[in-house]
Design a protein around this motif. Structure first.
Motif, PDB file in Angstrom:
ATOM      1  N   ALA A  56     -15.406 -51.526  36.362  1.00  0.00           N
ATOM      2  CA  ALA A  56     -16.256 -50.911  35.955  1.00  0.00           C
ATOM      3  C   ALA A  56     -17.428 -52.221  35.998  1.00  0.00           C
ATOM      4  O   ALA A  56     -17.464 -52.980  34.271  1.00  0.00           O
ATOM      5  N   VAL A  57     -17.601 -52.747  36.474  1.00  0.00           N
ATOM      6  CA  VAL A  57     -18.255 -54.928  35.923  1.00  0.00           C
ATOM      7  C   VAL A  57     -19.212 -54.390  37.053  1.00  0.00           C
ATOM      8  O   VAL A  57     -20.126 -55.242  36.433  1.00  0.00           O
ATOM      9  N   GLY A  58     -19.600 -53.949  38.544  1.00  0.00           N
ATOM     10  CA  GLY A  58     -20.922 -54.233  39.534  1.00  0.00           C
ATOM     11  C   GLY A  58     -20.499 -55.652  39.530  1.00  0.00           C
ATOM     12  O   GLY A  58     -21.887 -56.556  39.649  1.00  0.00           O
ATOM     13  N   LYS A  59     -19.855 -55.530  40.370  1.00  0.00           N
ATOM     14  CA  LYS A  59     -19.586 -57.320  40.935  1.00  0.00           C
ATOM     15  C   LYS A  59     -18.414 -56.969  42.242  1.00  0.00           C
ATOM     16  O   LYS A  59     -17.633 -56.893  42.463  1.00  0.00           O
ATOM     17  N   ALA A  60     -19.298 -57.085  43.201  1.00  0.00           N
ATOM     18  CA  ALA A  60     -18.888 -56.923  44.387  1.00  0.00           C
ATOM     19  C   ALA A  60     -17.615 -57.947  44.694  1.00  0.00           C
ATOM     20  O   ALA A  60     -17.722 -59.062  45.319  1.00  0.00           O
ATOM     21  N   GLY A  61     -16.539 -56.888  45.443  1.00  0.00           N
ATOM     22  CA  GLY A  61     -14.993 -58.089  45.363  1.00  0.00           C
ATOM     23  C   GLY A  61     -14.608 -58.568  44.255  1.00  0.00           C
ATOM     24  O   GLY A  61     -13.204 -59.140  44.700  1.00  0.00           O
ATOM     25  N   LEU A  62     -14.461 -57.925  43.324  1.00  0.00           N
ATOM     26  CA  LEU A  62     -13.602 -58.262  41.964  1.00  0.00           C
ATOM     27  C   LEU A  62     -12.563 -58.485  42.076  1.00  0.00           C
ATOM     28  O   LEU A  62     -11.623 -58.969  41.845  1.00  0.00           O
ATOM     29  N   ILE A  63     -11.949 -57.554  42.568  1.00  0.00           N
ATOM     30  CA  ILE A  63     -10.669 -57.560  42.510  1.00  0.00           C
ATOM     31  C   ILE A  63      -9.862 -56.910  43.879  1.00  0.00           C
ATOM     32  O   ILE A  63     -10.295 -56.446  44.625  1.00  0.00           O
ATOM     33  N   ASN A  64      -8.921 -57.434  44.198  1.00  0.00           N
ATOM     34  CA  ASN A  64      -8.623 -57.708  45.990  1.00  0.00           C
ATOM     35  C   ASN A  64      -6.601 -57.123  45.817  1.00  0.00           C
ATOM     36  O   ASN A  64      -6.388 -57.100  44.737  1.00  0.00           O
ATOM     37  N   GLY A  65      -6.453 -57.452  46.810  1.00  0.00           N
ATOM     38  CA  GLY A  65      -4.889 -56.992  47.507  1.00  0.00           C
ATOM     39  C   GLY A  65      -4.308 -57.602  46.105  1.00  0.00           C
ATOM     40  O   GLY A  65      -3.379 -56.881  45.819  1.00  0.00           O
ATOM     41  N   GLU A  66      -4.115 -58.589  45.973  1.00  0.00           N
ATOM     42  CA  GLU A  66      -3.430 -60.100  45.512  1.00  0.00           C
ATOM     43  C   GLU A  66      -3.435 -59.538  43.946  1.00  0.00           C
ATOM     44  O   GLU A  66      -2.343 -59.671  43.284  1.00  0.00           O
ATOM     45  N   MET A  67      -3.999 -58.768  43.816  1.00  0.00           N
ATOM     46  CA  MET A  67      -4.872 -58.539  42.397  1.00  0.00           C
ATOM     47  C   MET A  67      -3.806 -57.032  41.454  1.00  0.00           C
ATOM     48  O   MET A  67      -4.335 -56.775  40.526  1.00  0.00           O
ATOM     49  N   VAL A  68      -3.505 -56.645  42.306  1.00  0.00           N
ATOM     50  CA  VAL A  68      -3.008 -54.764  41.705  1.00  0.00           C
ATOM     51  C   VAL A  68      -1.185 -54.832  42.480  1.00  0.00           C
ATOM     52  O   VAL A  68      -1.132 -55.149  42.949  1.00  0.00           O
ATOM     53  N   LYS A  69      -1.135 -53.774  41.747  1.00  0.00           N
ATOM     54  CA  LYS A  69       0.386 -53.488  41.260  1.00  0.00           C
ATOM     55  C   LYS A  69       0.525 -52.622  42.792  1.00  0.00           C
ATOM     56  O   LYS A  69      -0.109 -51.617  43.203  1.00  0.00           O
ATOM     57  N   ASP A  70       1.659 -52.272  43.473  1.00  0.00           N
ATOM     58  CA  ASP A  70       2.050 -51.775  44.279  1.00  0.00           C
ATOM     59  C   ASP A  70       2.189 -49.714  43.643  1.00  0.00           C
ATOM     60  O   ASP A  70       2.801 -49.926  43.148  1.00  0.00           O
ATOM     61  N   ASP A  71       1.814 -48.396  44.395  1.00  0.00           N
ATOM     62  CA  ASP A  71       1.552 -47.840  43.888  1.00  0.00           C
ATOM     63  C   ASP A  71       0.809 -47.557  42.891  1.00  0.00           C
ATOM     64  O   ASP A  71       0.990 -46.066  42.274  1.00  0.00           O
ATOM     65  N   SER A  72      -0.234 -47.982  42.897  1.00  0.00           N
ATOM     66  CA  SER A  72      -1.037 -47.753  41.503  1.00  0.00           C
ATOM     67  C   SER A  72      -1.829 -46.711  41.583  1.00  0.00           C
ATOM     68  O   SER A  72      -2.829 -46.684  43.459  1.00  0.00           O
ATOM     69  N   ILE A  73      -3.064 -46.710  40.852  1.00  0.00           N
ATOM     70  CA  ILE A  73      -3.861 -45.648  40.743  1.00  0.00           C
ATOM     71  C   ILE A  73      -5.567 -46.673  40.819  1.00  0.00           C
ATOM     72  O   ILE A  73      -5.440 -46.955  39.704  1.00  0.00           O
ATOM     73  N   ILE A  74      -6.079 -46.399  41.648  1.00  0.00           N
ATOM     74  CA  ILE A  74      -7.470 -47.520  41.681  1.00  0.00           C
ATOM     75  C   ILE A  74      -8.653 -46.555  41.224  1.00  0.00           C
ATOM     76  O   ILE A  74      -8.853 -46.377  42.555  1.00  0.00           O
ATOM     77  N   ILE A  75      -9.665 -47.014  40.452  1.00  0.00           N
ATOM     78  CA  ILE A  75     -10.374 -46.471  40.085  1.00  0.00           C
ATOM     79  C   ILE A  75     -11.813 -47.205  40.386  1.00  0.00           C
ATOM     80  O   ILE A  75     -12.217 -47.972  39.160  1.00  0.00           O
ATOM     81  N   ASP A  76     -12.481 -47.107  41.180  1.00  0.00           N
ATOM     82  CA  ASP A  76     -13.481 -48.071  41.484  1.00  0.00           C
ATOM     83  C   ASP A  76     -15.120 -47.823  41.039  1.00  0.00           C
ATOM     84  O   ASP A  76     -15.794 -46.736  41.663  1.00  0.00           O
ATOM     85  N   VAL A  77     -15.408 -48.094  39.805  1.00  0.00           N
ATOM     86  CA  VAL A  77     -16.932 -47.573  39.163  1.00  0.00           C
ATOM     87  C   VAL A  77     -17.825 -48.205  39.683  1.00  0.00           C
ATOM     88  O   VAL A  77     -18.951 -47.839  39.991  1.00  0.00           O
ATOM     89  N   GLY A  78     -17.748 -49.383  40.361  1.00  0.00           N
ATOM     90  CA  GLY A  78     -18.436 -50.079  40.917  1.00  0.00           C
ATOM     91  C   GLY A  78     -19.241 -49.645  42.115  1.00  0.00           C
ATOM     92  O   GLY A  78     -18.976 -48.645  42.730  1.00  0.00           O
ATOM     93  N   ILE A  79     -20.740 -50.090  42.335  1.00  0.00           N
ATOM     94  CA  ILE A  79     -21.813 -49.716  42.835  1.00  0.00           C
ATOM     95  C   ILE A  79     -22.904 -51.196  43.079  1.00  0.00           C
ATOM     96  O   ILE A  79     -23.684 -51.245  42.452  1.00  0.00           O
ATOM     97  N   ASN A  80     -22.605 -51.591  44.377  1.00  0.00           N
ATOM     98  CA  ASN A  80     -23.435 -53.010  44.859  1.00  0.00           C
ATOM     99  C   ASN A  80     -23.803 -52.916  46.187  1.00  0.00           C
ATOM    100  O   ASN A  80     -23.046 -52.463  47.148  1.00  0.00           O
ATOM    101  N   ARG A  81     -24.148 -53.353  46.731  1.00  0.00           N
ATOM    102  CA  ARG A  81     -25.286 -53.502  47.875  1.00  0.00           C
ATOM    103  C   ARG A  81     -25.413 -54.985  48.107  1.00  0.00           C
ATOM    104  O   ARG A  81     -26.231 -56.178  47.831  1.00  0.00           O
ATOM    105  N   ILE A  82     -24.887 -54.858  49.167  1.00  0.00           N
ATOM    106  CA  ILE A  82     -23.934 -56.350  49.909  1.00  0.00           C
ATOM    107  C   ILE A  82     -24.340 -56.089  51.560  1.00  0.00           C
ATOM    108  O   ILE A  82     -24.606 -55.190  51.963  1.00  0.00           O
ATOM    109  N   LYS A  83     -25.254 -57.692  51.701  1.00  0.00           N
ATOM    110  CA  LYS A  83     -25.433 -57.543  53.082  1.00  0.00           C
ATOM    111  C   LYS A  83     -24.624 -57.488  54.560  1.00  0.00           C
ATOM    112  O   LYS A  83     -23.522 -57.591  53.620  1.00  0.00           O
TER     113      LYS A  83
END
Length: 319
Positions: A214-241
């Protein structure tokens, strides 16, 4: 492997149906309905969109509301006077103060001018403070944080002891989510909170069974940064081109402006290939938030008229 989507629209619909039953019951018992005052200061386009979405749900549930519009140059004292008037208005059951506010106004100071008994956003010091006490079920709390909990419940996963990383420590998401997840004396998760001063963010996120961002920065977390089989709750809402294959912004023929899309703080494509559950953006956490505002409102209204109120149970599974 592809993650199972946590459908916020479906969760919101379930809660909405529960609230419709409560509203009908209250109408029969009291012949009254709670009324909301929603304060907007200035001409912020994003706030206008949020207000429009609020009004849709108010109208659908036949909940009366009043939009209080103030000019961008309103003084702090004038805004305080307006809130104090709403505090003593017997027709108003709930008050919300839409952010952001103009720079001449201290948002935290003004939020705490709202009576806790009319604080449907759960952001006053008194209402936030109740989250500190374990196994005391508050009747209001910040709606986005509550939405995170509802999304976690939907997975039906046992959270006890799970390594949980929260990225972001705001008063409306990160901090209240932390307290909610620590609310059980015996079944709480094992949390870590990361923020702008955290070194080696990925070192923390890779260990997370549950990752809440919950930061407000698009793409802050990518696949290399997460654990296999984890639960991901993405609170961010960003509008990008939106760009074409050559990296050029795609222009909308009608407006002449670059086309945009909503994304979260998580790179959905890469992360969803490793996670077991994930919330989409849009259609995830944000879809649940507004209906929980109504639930807060009904809880405060029931308390006011002497009806029994069941507080939020953060570790109770949904059926």
């Amino acid at each position: 492997m592809s993650a199972q989507i946590i459908d916020g629209v479906l969760i919101a619909q379930k809660i909405k149906e529960e609230l419709k039953c409560q509203i009908e019951s209250l109408k029969k018992k009291t012949e009254k309905m709670p009324k909301v005052a929603s304060i907007i200061v200035g001409e912020n386009p994003a706030t206008k969109v949020y207000i429009k979405n609020q009004c849709k749900i108010f109208d659908e549930l036949k909940i009366p509301y009043e939009i209080v519009e103030l000019k961008n140059d309103v003084s702090e004292s004038e805004l305080v006077k307006k809130i104090e008037g709403l505090n003593v208005d017997g027709d108003i059951s709930g008050i919300m103060l839409n952010l952001p506010l103009p720079p001449q106004i201290n948002s935290r100071k003004i939020q705490n001018k709202i009576l806790p008994a009319k604080d449907i956003e759960g952001v006053t010091v008194e209402n936030l403070g109740k989250l500190v006490y374990s196994e005391i079920n508050p009747i209001v709390a910040p709606c986005t944080a509550l939405s995170v909990i509802e999304c976690l419940k939907e997975t039906k996963v046992d959270l006890k002891g799970r390594e949980t990383v929260i990225v972001g420590h705001s008063e409306i998401v990160g901090k209240p989510v932390l307290l909610m997840l620590l609310s059980s004396l015996t079944n709480s998760v094992t949390p870590t909170v990361c923020h702008i001063a955290t070194n080696n963010l990925s070192g923390h996120t890779k260990k997370a069974d549950i990752l809440i961002v919950a930061v407000g920065k698009a793409g802050l977390i990518n696949g290399e940064m997460v654990k296999d089989d984890s639960i991901i709750i993405d609170v961010g809402i960003n509008r990008i081109k939106i760009f074409d294959d050559n990296g050029t912004a795609i222009i909308d023929d009608k407006t002449g402006k670059p086309k945009t899309k909503l994304v979260g703080d998580v790179d959905y494509d890469s992360v969803s290939q490793k996670a077991s559950f994930i919330t989409p953006v849009p259609g995830g956490v944000g879809s649940v938030t507004t209906i929980l505002l109504i639930k807060n409102l009904l809880n405060l209204f029931k308390l006011h008229i002497g009806e029994e109120v069941e507080g939020y149970k953060f570790y109770e599974s949904r059926s």
